[in-house]
Design a protein around this motif. Structure first.
Motif, mmCIF file in Angstrom:
data_model
loop_
_atom_site.group_PDB
_atom_site.id
_atom_site.type_symbol
_atom_site.label_atom_id
_atom_site.label_comp_id
_atom_site.label_asym_id
_atom_site.label_seq_id
_atom_site.Cartn_x
_atom_site.Cartn_y
_atom_site.Cartn_z
ATOM 1 N N ASN A 66 3.644 7.245 7.641
ATOM 2 C CA ASN A 66 3.595 6.901 9.070
ATOM 3 C C ASN A 66 2.292 6.181 9.416
ATOM 4 O OD1 ASN A 66 6.089 7.616 10.317
ATOM 5 N ND2 ASN A 66 5.602 9.766 9.966
ATOM 6 N N GLN A 67 1.196 6.589 8.766
ATOM 7 C CA GLN A 67 -0.085 5.902 8.968
ATOM 8 C C GLN A 67 0.004 4.455 8.471
ATOM 9 O OE1 GLN A 67 -2.750 6.828 10.662
ATOM 10 N NE2 GLN A 67 -3.750 4.878 10.145
ATOM 11 N N LYS A 68 0.631 4.260 7.314
ATOM 12 C CA LYS A 68 0.783 2.898 6.764
ATOM 13 C C LYS A 68 1.682 2.040 7.655
ATOM 14 C CE LYS A 68 -1.875 3.099 3.268
ATOM 15 N NZ LYS A 68 -3.100 2.293 3.313
ATOM 16 N N PHE A 69 2.784 2.629 8.133
ATOM 17 C CA PHE A 69 3.655 1.883 9.064
ATOM 18 C C PHE A 69 2.846 1.457 10.301
ATOM 19 C CE2 PHE A 69 7.459 4.121 7.110
ATOM 20 C CZ PHE A 69 8.125 2.970 6.733
ATOM 21 N N LYS B 49 -0.186 6.278 -8.555
ATOM 22 C CA LYS B 49 -1.444 6.044 -7.844
ATOM 23 C C LYS B 49 -1.898 7.369 -7.248
ATOM 24 C CE LYS B 49 -0.147 1.363 -6.455
ATOM 25 N NZ LYS B 49 0.294 0.545 -5.314
ATOM 26 N N VAL B 50 -3.198 7.427 -6.919
ATOM 27 C CA VAL B 50 -3.747 8.649 -6.339
ATOM 28 C C VAL B 50 -4.261 8.348 -4.929
ATOM 29 C CG1 VAL B 50 -5.527 10.432 -6.571
ATOM 30 C CG2 VAL B 50 -4.377 9.524 -8.618
ATOM 31 N N ALA B 51 -3.885 9.204 -3.991
ATOM 32 C CA ALA B 51 -4.418 9.107 -2.624
ATOM 33 C C ALA B 51 -5.225 10.366 -2.324
ATOM 34 C CB ALA B 51 -3.286 8.960 -1.619
ATOM 35 N N ILE B 52 -6.390 10.168 -1.710
ATOM 36 C CA ILE B 52 -7.212 11.280 -1.240
ATOM 37 C C ILE B 52 -7.181 11.226 0.284
ATOM 38 C CG2 ILE B 52 -9.562 12.251 -1.134
ATOM 39 C CD1 ILE B 52 -8.758 12.351 -3.968
ATOM 40 N N ASN B 53 -6.766 12.312 0.882
ATOM 41 C CA ASN B 53 -6.609 12.347 2.345
ATOM 42 C C ASN B 53 -5.907 11.084 2.853
ATOM 43 O OD1 ASN B 53 -7.748 14.837 2.394
ATOM 44 N ND2 ASN B 53 -9.731 14.176 3.202
ATOM 45 N N GLN B 54 -4.838 10.714 2.164
ATOM 46 C CA GLN B 54 -3.921 9.640 2.557
ATOM 47 C C GLN B 54 -4.465 8.234 2.375
ATOM 48 O OE1 GLN B 54 -2.385 10.599 6.460
ATOM 49 N NE2 GLN B 54 -2.390 12.768 5.973
ATOM 50 N N GLU B 55 -5.566 8.089 1.622
ATOM 51 C CA GLU B 55 -6.073 6.754 1.297
ATOM 52 C C GLU B 55 -6.061 6.595 -0.221
ATOM 53 O OE1 GLU B 55 -6.984 4.140 3.076
ATOM 54 O OE2 GLU B 55 -6.641 5.119 5.014
ATOM 55 N N LEU B 56 -5.560 5.446 -0.699
ATOM 56 C CA LEU B 56 -5.541 5.214 -2.147
ATOM 57 C C LEU B 56 -6.977 5.102 -2.674
ATOM 58 C CD1 LEU B 56 -2.671 2.589 -2.526
ATOM 59 C CD2 LEU B 56 -2.565 5.055 -2.911
ATOM 60 N N VAL B 57 -7.224 5.700 -3.826
ATOM 61 C CA VAL B 57 -8.558 5.646 -4.447
ATOM 62 C C VAL B 57 -8.396 5.271 -5.921
ATOM 63 C CG1 VAL B 57 -9.580 7.361 -2.900
ATOM 64 C CG2 VAL B 57 -8.506 8.109 -5.049
#
Lengths: 147, 78
Positions: A66-69, B49-57
């Motif tokens: 949802n954040q990406k959208f 892929k790996v995301a940390i707190n919803q950000e790709l790292v």
């Protein structure tokens, strides 16, 4: 433009033609719009090694998706002169022939909606953590991967 | 520190786990993945892929806080 919190883009199961039709009808009051463009992603009954896909079962990392959208929406509004934009994506099982993605962009003029729609759909395919289990008629499965 | 590890799609299937907690010292993403691959050998041949707190790292990212780590297989939206 005012900052908005991410909306929930996901709907459970297939997106019905009734829902799509009603979305179009809701725009009749927005009379600055001169052009709509719509993308509908439909589940294909691909045949792989003699077995036919009957459905795709979608899951997602919902908070990140949802954040990406939301980021895609912001980037699209920054890049193109759009009046409004709507995105809906299915979760759960969607049978072959049914709609799993509905993107709807509107603008005063036509040229911008052609470009904007492609931009949005390509960004969704590349950047949003949605996963698809392709289920065959014998109930075996494989994992879908966007190319 | 305690991490929340989330697995999605084929990775949830390979590990038979959707989410778990893991106690660990400060470490890089690469160190964490080494640990997880030891625990779940089926992760070795998977692309993710790996995301940390919803950000790709990337693998050099240092995990020094109680974060949510997500292992994300290839995207398949639309």
């Amino acid at each position: 433009m005012e900052k908005k919190k991410p909306k929930n883009v996901f709907v459970q199961g297939a997106i019905s033609s009734k829902f799509i039709g009603e979305s179009i009808a809701k725009h009749q009051t927005k009379t600055s719009i001169g052009a709509h463009n719509i993308f509908l992603g439909q589940v294909r009954a691909d045949e792989i090694d003699g077995k036919v896909i009957t459905a795709i079962d979608y899951t997602a990392y919902e908070e990140m998706a949802n954040q990406k959208f939301h980021e895609i929406r912001e980037a699209t509004f920054a890049k193109y002169n759009l009046t409004c934009m709507h995105i809906y994506h299915s979760l759960g099982a969607v049978t072959a022939g049914e709609i799993c993605l509905f993107v709807f962009v509107s603008s005063p003029r036509r040229k911008v909606v052609f470009e904007a729609l492609e931009f949005v759909v390509e960004a969704i395919k590349a950047d949003v953590p949605v996963f698809g289990k392709e289920v065959f008629e014998d109930e075996t499965h494989q994992w879908k991967q966007n190319t | 520190m305690q991490l929340t590890i989330k697995y999605f799609g084929m990775l949830a299937e390979a590990t038979s786990t959707a989410e778990e907690r893991l106690q660990t010292d400060i470490c890089s993403v690469a160190d964490l993945l080494k640990k997880l691959k030891n625990q779940y050998p089926k992760l070795h041949d998977k692309d993710f892929k790996v995301a940390i707190n919803q950000e790709l790292v990337n693998n050099n990212y240092m995990i020094n806080n109680e974060v949510e780590v997500a292992l994300l297989p290839p995207f398949a939206g639309g």
